[in-house]
Design a protein around this motif. Structure first.
Motif, PDB file in Angstrom:
ATOM      1  N   VAL A 106      -2.103  35.354 -21.125  1.00  0.00           N
ATOM      2  CA  VAL A 106      -1.410  36.622 -21.366  1.00  0.00           C
ATOM      3  C   VAL A 106      -1.648  36.998 -22.820  1.00  0.00           C
ATOM      4  O   VAL A 106      -1.091  36.390 -23.741  1.00  0.00           O
ATOM      5  CB  VAL A 106       0.104  36.500 -21.082  1.00  0.00           C
ATOM      6  CG1 VAL A 106       0.762  37.878 -21.131  1.00  0.00           C
ATOM      7  CG2 VAL A 106       0.360  35.842 -19.736  1.00  0.00           C
ATOM      8  N   GLU A 107      -2.503  37.974 -23.032  1.00  0.00           N
ATOM      9  CA  GLU A 107      -2.952  38.321 -24.384  1.00  0.00           C
ATOM     10  C   GLU A 107      -3.434  39.770 -24.364  1.00  0.00           C
ATOM     11  O   GLU A 107      -4.237  40.128 -23.520  1.00  0.00           O
ATOM     12  CB  GLU A 107      -4.080  37.347 -24.788  1.00  0.00           C
ATOM     13  CG  GLU A 107      -4.908  37.755 -25.989  1.00  0.00           C
ATOM     14  CD  GLU A 107      -4.092  37.819 -27.268  1.00  0.00           C
ATOM     15  OE1 GLU A 107      -3.622  36.764 -27.721  1.00  0.00           O
ATOM     16  OE2 GLU A 107      -3.910  38.942 -27.798  1.00  0.00           O
ATOM     17  N   ASP A 108      -2.920  40.569 -25.293  1.00  0.00           N
ATOM     18  CA  ASP A 108      -3.259  41.996 -25.243  1.00  0.00           C
ATOM     19  C   ASP A 108      -4.570  42.340 -25.945  1.00  0.00           C
ATOM     20  O   ASP A 108      -5.094  43.436 -25.750  1.00  0.00           O
ATOM     21  CB  ASP A 108      -2.115  42.841 -25.822  1.00  0.00           C
ATOM     22  CG  ASP A 108      -1.785  42.459 -27.250  1.00  0.00           C
ATOM     23  OD1 ASP A 108      -1.663  41.251 -27.525  1.00  0.00           O
ATOM     24  OD2 ASP A 108      -1.679  43.355 -28.089  1.00  0.00           O
ATOM     25  N   GLU A 109      -5.086  41.430 -26.768  1.00  0.00           N
ATOM     26  CA  GLU A 109      -6.408  41.698 -27.361  1.00  0.00           C
ATOM     27  C   GLU A 109      -7.464  41.257 -26.364  1.00  0.00           C
ATOM     28  O   GLU A 109      -7.740  40.060 -26.228  1.00  0.00           O
ATOM     29  CB  GLU A 109      -6.574  40.924 -28.669  1.00  0.00           C
ATOM     30  CG  GLU A 109      -5.664  41.386 -29.789  1.00  0.00           C
ATOM     31  CD  GLU A 109      -5.630  40.347 -30.912  1.00  0.00           C
ATOM     32  OE1 GLU A 109      -6.684  40.064 -31.490  1.00  0.00           O
ATOM     33  OE2 GLU A 109      -4.544  39.812 -31.162  1.00  0.00           O
ATOM     34  N   ARG A 110      -8.056  42.239 -25.692  1.00  0.00           N
ATOM     35  CA  ARG A 110      -8.962  41.902 -24.600  1.00  0.00           C
ATOM     36  C   ARG A 110     -10.118  40.982 -25.012  1.00  0.00           C
ATOM     37  O   ARG A 110     -10.392  39.998 -24.308  1.00  0.00           O
ATOM     38  CB  ARG A 110      -9.511  43.198 -23.961  1.00  0.00           C
ATOM     39  CG  ARG A 110     -10.356  42.939 -22.717  1.00  0.00           C
ATOM     40  CD  ARG A 110     -11.013  44.210 -22.220  1.00  0.00           C
ATOM     41  NE  ARG A 110     -10.094  45.096 -21.525  1.00  0.00           N
ATOM     42  CZ  ARG A 110      -9.857  45.015 -20.208  1.00  0.00           C
ATOM     43  NH1 ARG A 110     -10.461  44.099 -19.490  1.00  0.00           N
ATOM     44  NH2 ARG A 110      -9.028  45.853 -19.651  1.00  0.00           N
ATOM     45  N   THR A 122      -1.694  28.232 -33.544  1.00  0.00           N
ATOM     46  CA  THR A 122      -1.603  29.291 -34.534  1.00  0.00           C
ATOM     47  C   THR A 122      -2.910  30.086 -34.588  1.00  0.00           C
ATOM     48  O   THR A 122      -3.991  29.506 -34.627  1.00  0.00           O
ATOM     49  CB  THR A 122      -1.326  28.678 -35.920  1.00  0.00           C
ATOM     50  OG1 THR A 122      -0.288  27.712 -35.779  1.00  0.00           O
ATOM     51  CG2 THR A 122      -0.874  29.732 -36.899  1.00  0.00           C
ATOM     52  N   LYS A 123      -2.767  31.408 -34.597  1.00  0.00           N
ATOM     53  CA  LYS A 123      -3.939  32.284 -34.740  1.00  0.00           C
ATOM     54  C   LYS A 123      -4.346  32.373 -36.220  1.00  0.00           C
ATOM     55  O   LYS A 123      -3.461  32.421 -37.067  1.00  0.00           O
ATOM     56  CB  LYS A 123      -3.604  33.681 -34.247  1.00  0.00           C
ATOM     57  CG  LYS A 123      -3.480  33.805 -32.742  1.00  0.00           C
ATOM     58  CD  LYS A 123      -3.190  35.272 -32.421  1.00  0.00           C
ATOM     59  CE  LYS A 123      -3.168  35.517 -30.932  1.00  0.00           C
ATOM     60  NZ  LYS A 123      -2.934  36.924 -30.617  1.00  0.00           N
ATOM     61  N   PRO A 124      -5.605  32.448 -36.587  1.00  0.00           N
ATOM     62  CA  PRO A 124      -6.751  32.309 -35.670  1.00  0.00           C
ATOM     63  C   PRO A 124      -7.002  30.843 -35.357  1.00  0.00           C
ATOM     64  O   PRO A 124      -6.812  30.001 -36.198  1.00  0.00           O
ATOM     65  CB  PRO A 124      -7.903  32.882 -36.503  1.00  0.00           C
ATOM     66  CG  PRO A 124      -7.511  32.621 -37.924  1.00  0.00           C
ATOM     67  CD  PRO A 124      -6.019  32.650 -37.983  1.00  0.00           C
ATOM     68  N   LEU A 140       0.326  32.026 -23.700  1.00  0.00           N
ATOM     69  CA  LEU A 140       1.127  33.230 -23.863  1.00  0.00           C
ATOM     70  C   LEU A 140       1.131  33.695 -25.309  1.00  0.00           C
ATOM     71  O   LEU A 140       1.579  32.970 -26.201  1.00  0.00           O
ATOM     72  CB  LEU A 140       2.551  32.884 -23.376  1.00  0.00           C
ATOM     73  CG  LEU A 140       3.602  33.959 -23.302  1.00  0.00           C
ATOM     74  CD1 LEU A 140       3.139  35.133 -22.466  1.00  0.00           C
ATOM     75  CD2 LEU A 140       4.875  33.360 -22.714  1.00  0.00           C
ATOM     76  N   ASP A 141       0.615  34.905 -25.525  1.00  0.00           N
ATOM     77  CA  ASP A 141       0.654  35.488 -26.865  1.00  0.00           C
ATOM     78  C   ASP A 141       2.094  35.877 -27.185  1.00  0.00           C
ATOM     79  O   ASP A 141       2.817  36.385 -26.328  1.00  0.00           O
ATOM     80  CB  ASP A 141      -0.260  36.725 -26.883  1.00  0.00           C
ATOM     81  CG  ASP A 141      -0.378  37.331 -28.268  1.00  0.00           C
ATOM     82  OD1 ASP A 141      -0.175  36.602 -29.251  1.00  0.00           O
ATOM     83  OD2 ASP A 141      -0.685  38.538 -28.360  1.00  0.00           O
ATOM     84  N   LEU A 142       2.506  35.619 -28.423  1.00  0.00           N
ATOM     85  CA  LEU A 142       3.884  35.935 -28.804  1.00  0.00           C
ATOM     86  C   LEU A 142       4.077  37.442 -28.962  1.00  0.00           C
ATOM     87  O   LEU A 142       5.062  38.024 -28.511  1.00  0.00           O
ATOM     88  CB  LEU A 142       4.227  35.210 -30.109  1.00  0.00           C
ATOM     89  CG  LEU A 142       5.677  35.165 -30.545  1.00  0.00           C
ATOM     90  CD1 LEU A 142       6.568  34.558 -29.481  1.00  0.00           C
ATOM     91  CD2 LEU A 142       5.813  34.369 -31.838  1.00  0.00           C
ATOM     92  N   MET A 143       3.119  38.088 -29.616  1.00  0.00           N
ATOM     93  CA  MET A 143       3.227  39.527 -29.889  1.00  0.00           C
ATOM     94  C   MET A 143       2.493  40.314 -28.819  1.00  0.00           C
ATOM     95  O   MET A 143       1.272  40.405 -28.831  1.00  0.00           O
ATOM     96  CB  MET A 143       2.616  39.848 -31.256  1.00  0.00           C
ATOM     97  CG  MET A 143       3.247  39.065 -32.403  1.00  0.00           C
ATOM     98  SD  MET A 143       4.917  39.613 -32.756  1.00  0.00           S
ATOM     99  CE  MET A 143       4.549  41.090 -33.690  1.00  0.00           C
ATOM    100  N   LEU A 144       3.262  40.859 -27.905  1.00  0.00           N
ATOM    101  CA  LEU A 144       2.681  41.654 -26.824  1.00  0.00           C
ATOM    102  C   LEU A 144       3.371  43.008 -26.787  1.00  0.00           C
ATOM    103  O   LEU A 144       4.553  43.100 -27.106  1.00  0.00           O
ATOM    104  CB  LEU A 144       2.909  40.963 -25.476  1.00  0.00           C
ATOM    105  CG  LEU A 144       2.176  39.653 -25.200  1.00  0.00           C
ATOM    106  CD1 LEU A 144       2.781  38.953 -24.002  1.00  0.00           C
ATOM    107  CD2 LEU A 144       0.692  39.911 -24.960  1.00  0.00           C
TER     108      LEU A 144
HETATM  109 CA    CA Z   1      -0.948  40.256 -29.544  1.00  0.00          CA
END
Ligand code: CA
Length: 234
Positions: free
Chosen positions: A7-11, A100-102, A51-55
């Protein structure tokens, strides 16, 4: 075959993650927002959720909370550097791990494998919940209320017994202080933080070969404690 939901909004990131995991033999689905991720979790039988935290819309925190109410599927959060780890791994969200990203893909794949391995171990532990839980040179027998360390029976008061059982059931996982205290002292967190350290010290004296250099109950700075069955030195 193990099924993983990303689940990640950056395709591009979601696709890169999916590609790396598929190369490792996992079957991967992608959800580009929280709502869809949540719906897919309910429909598909996933073995793990990244799961991405910021969606946008329903954020990762909310998805994780909802997931935790309904299932025990392992969750790895993808977070920013300054994310509140206590909160993510704690009772409020209950994720299993975080990256942690990146991050690089090798690290991510390694975490995924570790969490899946751990989860399988926990499932086995649950199946044997009436019997004996063993980890390295420690064996805990729930029915007899007996602990053996390196073959010797060790005296273990109730709270220490419960704390040790908690450790044995979550090998390799950093357990937040708040989680440990609320589990062992059943919800009464306040004023128990020091008590936790006292009990950990007593446990170490009983299960560690060298309590000054614990190999089983490892301090995780800023989080809590982690139990290692084989025991790597901290
Ligand atoms: Ca995001």
């Amino acid at each position: 075959m193990k099924k993983i939901l990303v689940v990640e909004d950056e395709r591009p990131l979601a696709e890169a993650v999916a590609f790396s995991l598929e190369k490792e033999g996992y079957q991967v689905d992608i959800a580009l927002d929280g709502e869809r991720g949540w719906r897919m979790c309910q429909q598909g039988a996933y073995h793990l959720v990244l799961l991405d935290l910021m969606l946008p819309g329903m954020d990762g925190m909310e998805v994780c909370r909802r997931l935790r109410r309904e299932s025990d599927v392992p969750v790895i959060m993808l977070t920013a550097k300054d994310a509140d780890v206590d909160k993510i791994l704690g009772l409020e969200m209950g994720a299993d791990d975080y990256v942690t990203k990146p991050f690089n893909m090798r690290e991510l794949v390694a975490r995924v494998k570790a969490v899946l391995r751990r989860y399988q171990g926990e499932e086995k532990g649950k199946a044997a919940s009436e019997g004996v839980i063993e980890a390295g040179d420690i064996a805990l027998d729930r029915e007899r209320h007996e602990v053996r360390v390196r073959g010797e029976v060790v005296e273990m008061p109730l709270m220490e017994f419960r704390l040790l059982e908690l450790f044995l059931r979550h090998p390799g996982k950093a357990l937040p202080r708040e989680y440990l205290t609320t589990q062992v002292w059943e919800g009464d967190y306040f004023g128990q933080s020091k008590t936790l350290d006292v009990h950990v010290r007593r446990l170490r004296e009983k299960v560690e070969e060298d309590p000054a250099h614990p190999r089983h109950i490892i301090t995780v700075r800023g989080v809590g404690y982690r139990f290692e069955a084989g025991g790597e030195s901290s």
